[in-house]
Design a protein around this motif. Sequence first.
Motif, PDB file in Angstrom:
ATOM      1  N   ASP A 215      14.205  -8.096   7.311  1.00  0.00           N
ATOM      2  CA  ASP A 215      14.267  -6.635   7.285  1.00  0.00           C
ATOM      3  C   ASP A 215      15.711  -6.149   7.170  1.00  0.00           C
ATOM      4  OD1 ASP A 215      11.466  -6.307   7.617  1.00  0.00           O
ATOM      5  OD2 ASP A 215      11.671  -6.645   9.762  1.00  0.00           O
ATOM      6  N   ILE A 216      16.618  -6.819   7.874  1.00  0.00           N
ATOM      7  CA  ILE A 216      18.034  -6.439   7.828  1.00  0.00           C
ATOM      8  C   ILE A 216      18.607  -6.675   6.432  1.00  0.00           C
ATOM      9  CG2 ILE A 216      20.331  -7.034   8.684  1.00  0.00           C
ATOM     10  CD1 ILE A 216      18.959  -7.679  11.389  1.00  0.00           C
ATOM     11  N   MET A 217      18.300  -7.826   5.866  1.00  0.00           N
ATOM     12  CA  MET A 217      18.799  -8.142   4.529  1.00  0.00           C
ATOM     13  C   MET A 217      18.218  -7.200   3.480  1.00  0.00           C
ATOM     14  SD  MET A 217      20.993 -10.386   5.016  1.00  0.00           S
ATOM     15  CE  MET A 217      21.473 -11.587   6.268  1.00  0.00           C
ATOM     16  N   SER A 218      16.963  -6.827   3.660  1.00  0.00           N
ATOM     17  CA  SER A 218      16.347  -5.873   2.745  1.00  0.00           C
ATOM     18  C   SER A 218      17.034  -4.515   2.837  1.00  0.00           C
ATOM     19  CB  SER A 218      14.856  -5.737   3.054  1.00  0.00           C
ATOM     20  OG  SER A 218      14.260  -4.768   2.227  1.00  0.00           O
ATOM     21  N   GLY A 219      17.359  -4.093   4.073  1.00  0.00           N
ATOM     22  CA  GLY A 219      18.059  -2.825   4.262  1.00  0.00           C
ATOM     23  C   GLY A 219      19.430  -2.823   3.609  1.00  0.00           C
ATOM     24  N   ARG A 220      20.129  -3.932   3.711  1.00  0.00           N
ATOM     25  CA  ARG A 220      21.437  -4.042   3.047  1.00  0.00           C
ATOM     26  C   ARG A 220      21.268  -4.041   1.533  1.00  0.00           C
ATOM     27  NH1 ARG A 220      24.408  -8.869   6.549  1.00  0.00           N
ATOM     28  NH2 ARG A 220      24.751  -7.684   8.469  1.00  0.00           N
ATOM     29  N   HIS A 221      20.214  -4.683   1.074  1.00  0.00           N
ATOM     30  CA  HIS A 221      19.967  -4.800  -0.358  1.00  0.00           C
ATOM     31  C   HIS A 221      19.732  -3.438  -0.992  1.00  0.00           C
ATOM     32  CE1 HIS A 221      17.452  -5.907  -3.958  1.00  0.00           C
ATOM     33  NE2 HIS A 221      18.409  -6.795  -4.069  1.00  0.00           N
ATOM     34  N   GLU A 222      19.140  -2.514  -0.239  1.00  0.00           N
ATOM     35  CA  GLU A 222      18.898  -1.163  -0.745  1.00  0.00           C
ATOM     36  C   GLU A 222      20.192  -0.489  -1.186  1.00  0.00           C
ATOM     37  OE1 GLU A 222      16.888   1.259   2.061  1.00  0.00           O
ATOM     38  OE2 GLU A 222      15.170  -0.091   2.285  1.00  0.00           O
ATOM     39  N   ARG A 223      21.293  -0.813  -0.492  1.00  0.00           N
ATOM     40  CA  ARG A 223      22.574  -0.137  -0.752  1.00  0.00           C
ATOM     41  C   ARG A 223      23.552  -1.001  -1.555  1.00  0.00           C
ATOM     42  NH1 ARG A 223      21.131   0.664   4.474  1.00  0.00           N
ATOM     43  NH2 ARG A 223      22.584  -0.922   5.252  1.00  0.00           N
ATOM     44  N   ALA A 224      23.073  -2.133  -2.051  1.00  0.00           N
ATOM     45  CA  ALA A 224      23.955  -3.025  -2.810  1.00  0.00           C
ATOM     46  C   ALA A 224      24.358  -2.385  -4.143  1.00  0.00           C
ATOM     47  CB  ALA A 224      23.241  -4.353  -3.064  1.00  0.00           C
ATOM     48  N   GLU A 225      25.565  -2.635  -4.571  1.00  0.00           N
ATOM     49  CA  GLU A 225      26.063  -2.042  -5.815  1.00  0.00           C
ATOM     50  C   GLU A 225      25.358  -2.615  -7.040  1.00  0.00           C
ATOM     51  OE1 GLU A 225      30.259  -2.330  -6.027  1.00  0.00           O
ATOM     52  OE2 GLU A 225      30.638  -1.115  -4.238  1.00  0.00           O
TER      53      GLU A 225
ATOM     54  N   GLU B 213      12.664  -0.074   0.974  1.00  0.00           N
ATOM     55  CA  GLU B 213      12.568  -0.930  -0.195  1.00  0.00           C
ATOM     56  C   GLU B 213      11.288  -1.763  -0.169  1.00  0.00           C
ATOM     57  OE1 GLU B 213      16.023  -3.305  -2.239  1.00  0.00           O
ATOM     58  OE2 GLU B 213      15.127  -4.569  -0.684  1.00  0.00           O
ATOM     59  N   MET B 214      10.972  -2.342   0.980  1.00  0.00           N
ATOM     60  CA  MET B 214       9.776  -3.175   1.093  1.00  0.00           C
ATOM     61  C   MET B 214       8.502  -2.341   0.950  1.00  0.00           C
ATOM     62  SD  MET B 214      10.501  -6.342   1.282  1.00  0.00           S
ATOM     63  CE  MET B 214      11.596  -7.617   1.879  1.00  0.00           C
ATOM     64  N   ARG B 215       8.520  -1.133   1.491  1.00  0.00           N
ATOM     65  CA  ARG B 215       7.341  -0.264   1.354  1.00  0.00           C
ATOM     66  C   ARG B 215       7.131   0.127  -0.109  1.00  0.00           C
ATOM     67  NH1 ARG B 215       9.673   2.172   5.913  1.00  0.00           N
ATOM     68  NH2 ARG B 215      10.388   3.942   4.673  1.00  0.00           N
ATOM     69  N   GLN B 216       8.215   0.492  -0.775  1.00  0.00           N
ATOM     70  CA  GLN B 216       8.099   0.888  -2.178  1.00  0.00           C
ATOM     71  C   GLN B 216       7.662  -0.279  -3.047  1.00  0.00           C
ATOM     72  OE1 GLN B 216      11.945   2.564  -3.113  1.00  0.00           O
ATOM     73  NE2 GLN B 216      11.327   4.625  -2.483  1.00  0.00           N
ATOM     74  N   ALA B 217       8.199  -1.466  -2.776  1.00  0.00           N
ATOM     75  CA  ALA B 217       7.815  -2.640  -3.559  1.00  0.00           C
ATOM     76  C   ALA B 217       6.336  -2.956  -3.374  1.00  0.00           C
ATOM     77  CB  ALA B 217       8.669  -3.842  -3.145  1.00  0.00           C
ATOM     78  N   ALA B 218       5.859  -2.850  -2.140  1.00  0.00           N
ATOM     79  CA  ALA B 218       4.459  -3.167  -1.850  1.00  0.00           C
ATOM     80  C   ALA B 218       3.506  -2.193  -2.529  1.00  0.00           C
ATOM     81  CB  ALA B 218       4.227  -3.163  -0.342  1.00  0.00           C
ATOM     82  N   THR B 219       3.820  -0.911  -2.478  1.00  0.00           N
ATOM     83  CA  THR B 219       2.905   0.077  -3.058  1.00  0.00           C
ATOM     84  C   THR B 219       3.007   0.129  -4.580  1.00  0.00           C
ATOM     85  OG1 THR B 219       4.549   1.826  -2.621  1.00  0.00           O
ATOM     86  CG2 THR B 219       2.809   1.498  -0.994  1.00  0.00           C
ATOM     87  N   ARG B 220       4.197  -0.070  -5.130  1.00  0.00           N
ATOM     88  CA  ARG B 220       4.335  -0.051  -6.580  1.00  0.00           C
ATOM     89  C   ARG B 220       3.573  -1.212  -7.221  1.00  0.00           C
ATOM     90  NH1 ARG B 220       9.272  -1.300  -7.113  1.00  0.00           N
ATOM     91  NH2 ARG B 220       8.934  -3.335  -8.081  1.00  0.00           N
ATOM     92  N   THR B 221       3.758  -2.406  -6.672  1.00  0.00           N
ATOM     93  CA  THR B 221       3.056  -3.557  -7.232  1.00  0.00           C
ATOM     94  C   THR B 221       1.560  -3.477  -6.948  1.00  0.00           C
ATOM     95  OG1 THR B 221       3.572  -4.858  -5.246  1.00  0.00           O
ATOM     96  CG2 THR B 221       5.065  -5.067  -7.125  1.00  0.00           C
ATOM     97  N   GLY B 222       1.181  -2.914  -5.801  1.00  0.00           N
ATOM     98  CA  GLY B 222      -0.233  -2.791  -5.477  1.00  0.00           C
ATOM     99  C   GLY B 222      -0.963  -1.853  -6.417  1.00  0.00           C
ATOM    100  N   ARG B 223      -0.369  -0.727  -6.708  1.00  0.00           N
ATOM    101  CA  ARG B 223      -1.005   0.236  -7.617  1.00  0.00           C
ATOM    102  C   ARG B 223      -1.095  -0.315  -9.034  1.00  0.00           C
ATOM    103  NH1 ARG B 223       2.408   5.327  -5.088  1.00  0.00           N
ATOM    104  NH2 ARG B 223       1.299   5.344  -3.072  1.00  0.00           N
ATOM    105  N   GLN B 224      -0.050  -1.010  -9.460  1.00  0.00           N
ATOM    106  CA  GLN B 224      -0.086  -1.631 -10.784  1.00  0.00           C
ATOM    107  C   GLN B 224      -1.158  -2.716 -10.835  1.00  0.00           C
ATOM    108  OE1 GLN B 224       1.166  -0.884 -13.552  1.00  0.00           O
ATOM    109  NE2 GLN B 224       1.091  -2.725 -14.807  1.00  0.00           N
ATOM    110  N   LEU B 225      -1.287  -3.461  -9.757  1.00  0.00           N
ATOM    111  CA  LEU B 225      -2.295  -4.515  -9.694  1.00  0.00           C
ATOM    112  C   LEU B 225      -3.704  -3.937  -9.782  1.00  0.00           C
ATOM    113  CD1 LEU B 225      -2.899  -7.536  -9.266  1.00  0.00           C
ATOM    114  CD2 LEU B 225      -2.766  -7.116  -6.798  1.00  0.00           C
ATOM    115  N   LEU B 226      -3.958  -2.861  -9.078  1.00  0.00           N
ATOM    116  CA  LEU B 226      -5.276  -2.219  -9.136  1.00  0.00           C
ATOM    117  C   LEU B 226      -5.564  -1.668 -10.527  1.00  0.00           C
ATOM    118  CD1 LEU B 226      -5.258  -0.293  -5.738  1.00  0.00           C
ATOM    119  CD2 LEU B 226      -6.866  -2.111  -6.369  1.00  0.00           C
ATOM    120  N   ASP B 227      -4.576  -1.009 -11.109  1.00  0.00           N
ATOM    121  CA  ASP B 227      -4.761  -0.406 -12.425  1.00  0.00           C
ATOM    122  C   ASP B 227      -5.068  -1.459 -13.479  1.00  0.00           C
ATOM    123  OD1 ASP B 227      -4.575   1.942 -14.243  1.00  0.00           O
ATOM    124  OD2 ASP B 227      -2.850   0.876 -15.025  1.00  0.00           O
TER     125      ASP B 227
END
Length: 251
Positions: free
Chosen positions: A235-245, A115-129
């Motif tokens: 990191d643990i909370m982020s991992g749990r957040h990935e699977r939250a309903e 989740e953190m990797r995807q958030a970082a790259t998605r916002t980074g690419r949008q920021l560059l564009d």
Amino acid sequence: MYRNEGDTPPDIAATVNGTGAGLTGLGPLLVSLQLTDSAFPSGFYTLSHSLEGFAQAGAVDPASLPLLLEDLLLHGVGPADATALALAHRATASGDRAAVVRIDEHLLATKLGREMRQAATRTGRQLLDLGLEVFGRAEIGDYLDRVARREAPGTQAVAAGVIYAATGVPVRQAVAADLFAFCVSFAGAALRLRLTDHRTTQTLIRGAAPLIEETVEAALRRELDDVGSTVFASDIMSGRHERAEARLFAS
């Protein structure tokens, strides 16, 4: 005598072209204000920076909110993203494009959760564009092309470092601005999660000011080998957040 309107003075032309010069010397400040505005659509303000995971686990309350922000600044975003931003800024300013890619790859490797990797790259690419469209600087376009060709991941912090350097924002101001944006994003998430109210949110942001200063100075002293977060609970909370309903935020 009236000036010929077809003859634009160099300092005004520089401001229009996004170099940050300007008549009053406020160009870099105005760039940093625009980039950190919540209305700038990079997607950064769709993130809770693991706060939603803490809230879902009942691991944070209004009283402990400032302490969590302190931990994330001093031991998370400071040693990781803020340091990478400073390094990318310097590498861009010196024309070392290969170094920017190395910093980008290193920062992405320190982000343990998907989740953190995807958030970082998605916002980074949008920021560059968007940064290329708004500021039109060659350095931004070059790095966006590298990211598009998958020669670099394009994390948000490194993208910000490239844009700040390309637009003439000094490195210390750039790191401070991005850390301020982090605090505003965190506080906004706390507000939406009903962990605070509008007035207390402003107190939270103001209370973080000394921490931002401390984090900036530490980030400016670090080298690439120092980049990495040690807030493992995040990191643990982020991992749990990935699977939250149900989720309000992308991270």
